[in-house]
Design a protein around this motif. Structure first.
Motif, short mmCIF file in Angstrom:
data_model
loop_
_atom_site.label_atom_id
_atom_site.label_comp_id
_atom_site.label_asym_id
_atom_site.label_seq_id
_atom_site.Cartn_x
_atom_site.Cartn_y
_atom_site.Cartn_z
N GLU A 219 -25.86 -10.14 -65.59
CA GLU A 219 -24.59 -9.49 -65.23
C GLU A 219 -23.71 -9.32 -66.46
N ILE B 50 -31.33 3.90 -59.45
CA ILE B 50 -30.68 2.65 -59.85
C ILE B 50 -31.27 2.11 -61.15
N SER C 167 -27.04 -1.74 -61.67
CA SER C 167 -27.01 -3.05 -61.05
C SER C 167 -27.73 -4.06 -61.95
N GLU D 191 -22.67 -2.28 -59.92
CA GLU D 191 -22.72 -2.58 -58.48
C GLU D 191 -23.66 -3.76 -58.23
N PRO D 192 -23.15 -4.87 -57.68
CA PRO D 192 -24.09 -5.91 -57.27
C PRO D 192 -24.82 -5.43 -56.01
N THR D 193 -26.12 -5.29 -56.08
CA THR D 193 -26.86 -4.77 -54.93
C THR D 193 -27.75 -5.83 -54.28
#
Ligand SMILES: [Zn+2]
Ligand SMILES: [Zn+2]
Length: 222
Positions: A136, A186, A118, A147-149
């Motif tokens: 990003e 993560i 992320s 994954e955008p968390t």
């Protein structure tokens, strides 16, 4: 970066191994972190095994229980500052490609055990202003699903905060709905690690919501 013509004469060009994106002068400005580092934050230098900042972090109950590791690719210097500012603040989106190969290789070398990738988000206001999220963009160079968390709350001016908010420095992030991070290790991607506050705010939230471990990869260690 400097608009100097890049020489494509040489054995690499002949073999079409790779096309250089920076000229020799500009690429020489980028200094990678090699050798001894702090085992916590990746700061270059000899530490036993943690630097002072990391020792301070380890007093926090959250970081007593959860080990947090950051690794960065480049040392902060004038060269990376110039290239990076051009990319981040002047919106020279294409320059992000300069870091592509390094990020990919660094990820493979350092972070094979992570289960989810992320990045540190920008607030809506900031994203609108800048047009892209540099963290990003950097994350997208990793050959895995991103994954955008997290979401970043819009920034309130210090003066508008209550005294309590200023003192506790409340978490600027919130978890996105419908993301399942339970038992995930993560890896958070960001552009620069300075004091570690941003990354640790984000990591804390992820840990509180079920992540088993959080590590971070940042382009620059200032
Ligand atoms: Zn150049
Ligand atoms: Zn450290």
């Amino acid at each position: 970066m400097c608009h100097e013509k890049v020489s494509t004469i040489g054995w690499k060009a002949v073999l079409m191994v790779e096309e250089p994106l920076l000229c020799f002068q500009c690429s020489r400005e980028l200094v990678k972190i090699n050798g001894a580092i702090c085992q916590g934050c990746g700061r270059p230098g000899e530490f036993e095994p943690l630097c002072k900042d990391c020792l301070r972090w380890s007093m926090d109950p959250c970081w007593k229980e959860n080990e947090m590791i950051n690794r960065s690719i480049y040392q902060y210097n004038e060269g990376i500052k110039t290239i990076f500012n051009q990319f981040k603040f002047r919106g020279d989106f294409e320059l992000g490609k300069v870091f592509s190969k390094e990020i990919r290789e660094f990820f493979i070398k350092e972070f094979t055990s992570v289960s989810m990738i992320s990045f540190i988000p920008l607030s809506e206001e900031r994203l609108y202003e800048r047009g892209f999220n540099q963290a990003e963009i950097l994350a997208k160079h990793i050959p895995r699903k991103i994954e955008p968390t997290l979401l970043k709350k819009n920034e309130t001016k210090q003066s508008k905060k209550t005294r309590q908010e200023r003192l506790t420095g409340d978490n600027p992030f919130q978890l996105r709905l419908n993301v399942n991070i339970t038992a995930q290790h993560i890896l958070l991607i960001d552009d620069i690690y300075t004091t570690g506050t941003t990354i640790r705010h984000a990591a804390k939230l992820l840990l509180e919501n079920g992540a088993s471990k959080v590590s971070s990869l940042t382009l620059i260690r200032s």
